[in-house]
Every structure is written in structure tokens, then in C-alpha cells.
Scaffold this motif. Structure first.
Motif: not given
Length: 567
Positions: A326-353
Motif C-alpha cells: 500500500q502507498f499512502r498519499a493525500r488528496p490533491g498531491e501529485r505522484i510520480r509513478l516509476r513502473i518497471i516490468n521485471a517479469a521473465a515472461e509476462t507483459p502487464f497492462r496497468v491502470a490506476l483505478g
């Protein structure tokens, strides 16, 4: 076949690479920089910028020059131990695996562009290993390819990697030996920009993985052995069906071997279940009635066959969605996501609800900002994105594209209950960024448009039926080197002549995706769809022997890699 057996088998051929490389491109490679001392962590000079700090007013040219000179003198010293042990995947599931420092993922290494990183790896594993600094333009002798750029680090020994980190961005590191990547040996490498132009309040590093090691005794070596034997897995397509999918004339009614994933004997973890059909998802039904049954793993976004291993778990930051990080933040804050796919064999489709993503970087290099609802990451790709946090609790979902199940983490900016593991945000199924070809480079990193000095064509070949993946109809051979010249602009054309997509990675360089009238986003890893091609321009500005390979670890280990060399 065990991982250790696979490693031993590949060493004799790889030892010849050093001799072949010298014959092909001369002996002008940098000298090795080894060591066995056990270092303590320290930092010389002032600390780098805090993650996610707001952008500052620009310095004068003189002040900026002085700071860059200071940064170049700074050295970051660390010790890292590769070891075996138990790790907790969440919800009571523990497995024995190989890790860096008994953490999954390994602890983040953070430096500032211009720093020198001096990292000593102590190898407490039962087998030899190396470290590859994925996406970083290191000196060739620091690239971590066994018996190409360095001898393997034998069990009980140490090696010191020392190199200047030239570019800011999101990178990661992992072994480049056998199937070790499909264990727990990976960690983020974050390189801060001393003149960071982005303004944000917090930073969230997100590492995606597929997991099978240690689950009821299975290892990546077991999976590879079954793949090499052509073990029936999923989706019982006929030859006619395969030809129809390719739009080619029917050749024979002889049934093909199944084209789906290895039947590991295990179904999805208890937090995972069949995926709802949606945009880009296969409409192929699941066959059978229970866990572990075979099915065809397909994705319209990836042009058909998705992968060969239906993993029992998919992880976000080392946790299953039954017990997510879990990652905690406050409403209105701006977050930088750094997303890394370290998988060996799987592509990922990602979204933040409940949120849209503003893409700012691809493979560490800035792009012109581009808004999407979700994005697809091939193995080893990285994307950075900005989001402005809404009030509430939201799932960050990493859907295993075309496979069963998903990983999940939670963004908490309120007091509501955490989402269920089965949560699938609507954003997953709309406005998906599949390829960086839609992105334009930021002007600060765009490659100069110039006529290539030569064109180099490489063809990806092979297939699942015989698991004979290779380059130009041949498996990897240490004596086959594509020679180029220092200072050249090389037009690299990678043709995918197979029925499956491949994430193609070039060591030691970034390239510009070739467009009609300009060069596109800077990348080091790109998705190449079946029967399509990757066209990109590479500047030969980092001499040595450099691997080009598919970053599906099972494909590269079976032979889908080759070498570019120059002095």
C-alpha cells in the motif's frame, strides 16, 4: 533440468565469446574492474535531490556547471549480497528463492546523474551469477554478460562494479546468466536528475513480476525443461486455425503442438481468477473446470499468442493481490509513478483505478507528455507517469496480458476498505498505450536527424512448437558478431518473422524509434509484434561487445540473442 545444469551447459559456448570478440572487433575494450572487498555504504559530497521534490528555479550557467562538476566527483559505494532464503509473498505464502539482500524486490539503489556507482556484489548463491545494469550506458566491462564482458562471479566470490551513471531515469538491475531473472534477483536503479524539471510531491516505485520459483517445488529450470520438450500446455489449435490466424494458405491438416502456456499443475493463486473479457482480451474460453487446466493465452493487443507460462502468482512490489503493498498519499498531491516490468515472461497492462496517467518518460528518457488510461509494458520496459491523487482508496492493477490473474497494489488517500483482489478498474479497457511509437521525445533528448551510415537487419525466428527461438534461423553463437564502426549512425531493422511478439533489448545504448520525418522516443527495449518490424537508429558511441536479445528469458536462453561489436 535444474537452473544450475542449464548454467553449466551454456558456459562452454560463452567462454569463446571473448576470443571471438577480440578477433572480430579488436582488443580495444575497457579493462575489467573487479574486486573482492566487502564495502560499507557511504556517500561522498552533498546528498542528491530528495525524491519528488518540487522543481526549483534554474541556476545560472556558471552555478549549474559547478554543480555538475561536483556531481561527477561523487561516488556512491554499496555492498549487495546475492543469497538464498525464504521470502513472504503475502497472505501466508512463503517460498524459497534467490534474492538480493533477502528482499523482494531488492532494495532500491538511488544515485544522481553524474555519480559514480561502486557496488560490490557478494555471491552467496550455490551457482555463479552476474549483474546487468539494464538501460544504463555503462562501460562494456561492467555490463554483466558472463564470458562476454566479464567472467561469471563464482559461488563464494565477489566482484566490484564501478561506473559513472550518465543519464537520469528509471532503470533496474538483474543477472544475465541462465534463468536467474525468473527468481527474485532484481531491484530498481533510480537515477535522479540534478536539474529535475518535473514538479511532484511524492514518488512511487512500482515493480511488476511473474512468480513460480519455489511454488510447490518448481523452479525456472523445471519450466524451461518442459518447454524444450514441447510439453502439451494450452489451447489445442489445429494447423488450419494457426494458418487462418496468420492469413496464410493452409499447408497441412497435421495438428500442431499446443501453443499456450506450460501447464504447471497449479491454477491461479487464491487471489486470482479468470479474467473478464474486455478490449484487447482474448475471447478464447478456459478449457476444463478447475485450476491448472490448459487454455490458449492470447492477446489482440499483442497480435495473438501472448506467452508460454501461466504463472501461479503475479506480484506488485513482491506481494500478491491477496495481501497487497500500500502507498499512502493525500488528496490533491501529485505522484510520480516509476513502473518497471521485471517479469521473465509476462507483459502487464496497468491502470490506476479512478485516475488517468500522464506519461512523462519511457525507458528512462523524457517524452512529450501524453495522457492515457492504461498502458502495456513488455518485459524490461519502464514508464514514468504523473497522477493527481483523488480522495479514496484505489487499486493499481497489473493485468497479466492474455493470461490468468493480475497483481495489485493499493493507493490509499482515504479511510475506505481496500479493493478486492478481483478489482479490475474500467481504465484497463480503454485508451491503452501499447507502443512507445505514439510518444514523441522531449527536445532535450531527441536524437539528431541524420542519414544512417549503414543498415543492419536482424530477423527473429523460431517458434513454440520446437521451442527453437533464434536470430536469422540460428541459435545464439559466440563467434557470430555483427560488426559496426565507432561513430556510425546505424539503422537497425529487427524483423519479427515469428507468430509471437518479442520485447527486444539492446545493451549499452538507447535508440530513437524511426518515424517518417523525425526520430521518436528514446528506448532500449521495444515490443515487436508478430510479422512486424522494429526500425530504429543507434549511434555507435559506446565501444564493446553488446548483446541484442529478446527479454523473454526463456526465449533468450533457448537462443534468441546475438552480439553487436565495435572498438
Amino acid at each position: 533440468m535444474s537452473t544450475q545444469e542449464q548454467t553449466t551447459r551454456t558456459f562452454p559456448a560463452r567462454r569463446a565469446v571473448l576470443r571471438a570478440g577480440i578477433a572480430a572487433v579488436g582488443s580495444g575494450l575497457p579493462a575489467g574492474c573487479g574486486g573482492s572487498a566487502r564495502e560499507t555504504e557511504r556517500r561522498d559530497g552533498a546528498p542528491g535531490p530528495a525524491p519528488g521534490r518540487s522543481a526549483q528555479a534554474p541556476d545560472s550557467d556558471e552555478a549549474a556547471s559547478q554543480r555538475r562538476t561536483s556531481l561527477e566527483r561523487r561516488t556512491r559505494e554499496l555492498t549487495l549480497t546475492a543469497t538464498t532464503g525464504m521470502v513472504d509473498l503475502g497472505a501466508g505464502r512463503t517460498v524459497r528463492t534467490w534474492t538480493y539482500g533477502e528482499e523482494l524486490p531488492g532494495r532500491e539503489v538511488r544515485v544522481t546523474a553524474g555519480d559514480t556507482l561502486r557496488l560490490t556484489l557478494n555471491n552467496d548463491l550455490p551457482d555463479a551469477t552476474t549483474v546487468h545494469w539494464h538501460g544504463v550506458a555503462v562501460h562494456n566491462d561492467m555490463d554483466g554478460v558472463p564470458n562476454v564482458t566479464q567472467p561469471p562471479i563464482r559461488a563464494g566470490e565477489s566482484f566490484t562494479y564501478r561506473f559513472r551513471v550518465p543519464h537520469p531515469g528509471t532503470y533496474w538491475f538483474h543477472p544475465h546468466l541462465g534463468l536467474q531473472l525468473d527468481r527474485g534477483l532484481y531491484a530498481p536503479l533510480i537515477v535522479d536528475d540534478p536539474d529535475e524539471p518535473l514538479s511532484y510531491d511524492r514518488e512511487w516505485v512500482i515493480v511488476l513480476d511473474d512468480w513460480i520459483d519455489g511454488v510447490d517445488g518448481l523452479s525456472p529450470g523445471d519450466v524451461f525443461a518442459r518447454l524444450r520438450k514441447g510439453r502439451p500446455a494450452a489451447g489445442h489449435a489445429t494447423a488450419q486455425e494457426h494458418q487462418a490466424r496468420r492469413g496464410a494458405p493452409e499447408r497441412s491438416a497435421r495438428p500442431l503442438r499446443p501453443r499456450g502456456g506450460v501447464d504447471t499443475g497449479y491454477g491461479p493463486g487464491r487471489d486470482q481468477g479468470p479474467e473478464p473479457h474486455g478490449h484487447g482480451m482474448s475471447t478464447t474460453p478456459y478449457e476444463g473446470k478447475g485450476p491448472g487446466t490448459d487454455r490458449l493465452m492470447r492477446s489482440d493487443l499483442l497480435g495473438g499468442h501472448t506467452g508460454d507460462v501461466d504463472y501461479p502468482y503475479y506480484l506488485v512490489n513482491g506481494r500478491t493481490s491477496a495481501d497487497p503493498s500500500q502507498f499512502r498519499a493525500r488528496p490533491g498531491e501529485r505522484i510520480r509513478l516509476r513502473i518497471i516490468n521485471a517479469a521473465a515472461e509476462t507483459p502487464f497492462r496497468v491502470a490506476l483505478g479512478g485516475h488517468r496517467l500522464t506519461i512523462t518518460h519511457s525507458d528512462g528518457f523524457p517524452v512529450q507528455h501524453h495522457k492515457v488510461d492504461s498502458l502495456l509494458l513488455g518485459m524490461a520496459e519502464r514508464y514514468d507517469a504523473l497522477v493527481t491523487v483523488k480522495g479514496g482508496v484505489f487499486p493499481f492493477t497489473a493485468l497479466a496480458e492474455g493470461k490468468r490473474g493480475a497483481g495489485m497494489a493499493v493507493l490509499r488517500a482515504g479511510t475506505a476498505a481496500a479493493p478486492e483482489p478481483s478489482a479490475r478498474p474500467a481504465e484497463l479497457y480503454r485508451n491503452v498505450l501499447v507502443s512507445a511509437r505514439r510518444l514523441r521525445p522531449h527536445e532535450s533528448v531527441a536524437l539528431e536527424r541524420r542519414r544512417p551510415d549503414r543498415q543492419l537487419k536482424i530477423t527473429l525466428t523460431g517458434g513454440m512448437e520446437n521451442f527453437d527461438w533464434g536470430i536469422d534461423h540460428r541459435p545464439y553463437s559466440p563467434d557470430r558478431i555483427h560488426t559496426i564502426e565507432r561513430g556510425e549512425r546505424v539503422r537497425l531493422v529487427v524483423v519479427n518473422a515469428t507468430d509471437m511478439w518479442h520485447p527486444v533489448h539492446l545493451h549499452g545504448h538507447t535508440y530513437g524509434l524511426a518515424g517518417v520525418d523525425s526520430l521518436g522516443a528514446r528506448k532500449d527495449t521495444s515490443v515487436v509484434l508478430p510479422h512486424r518490424k522494429l526500425v530504429c537508429d543507434v549511434d555507435a558511441d559506446n565501444p564493446g561487445l553488446w548483446m541484442l536479445h529478446c527479454h523473454n528469458v526463456y526465449h533468450s536462453e533457448s537462443g534468441m540473442m546475438t552480439t553487436l561489436g565495435y572498438r
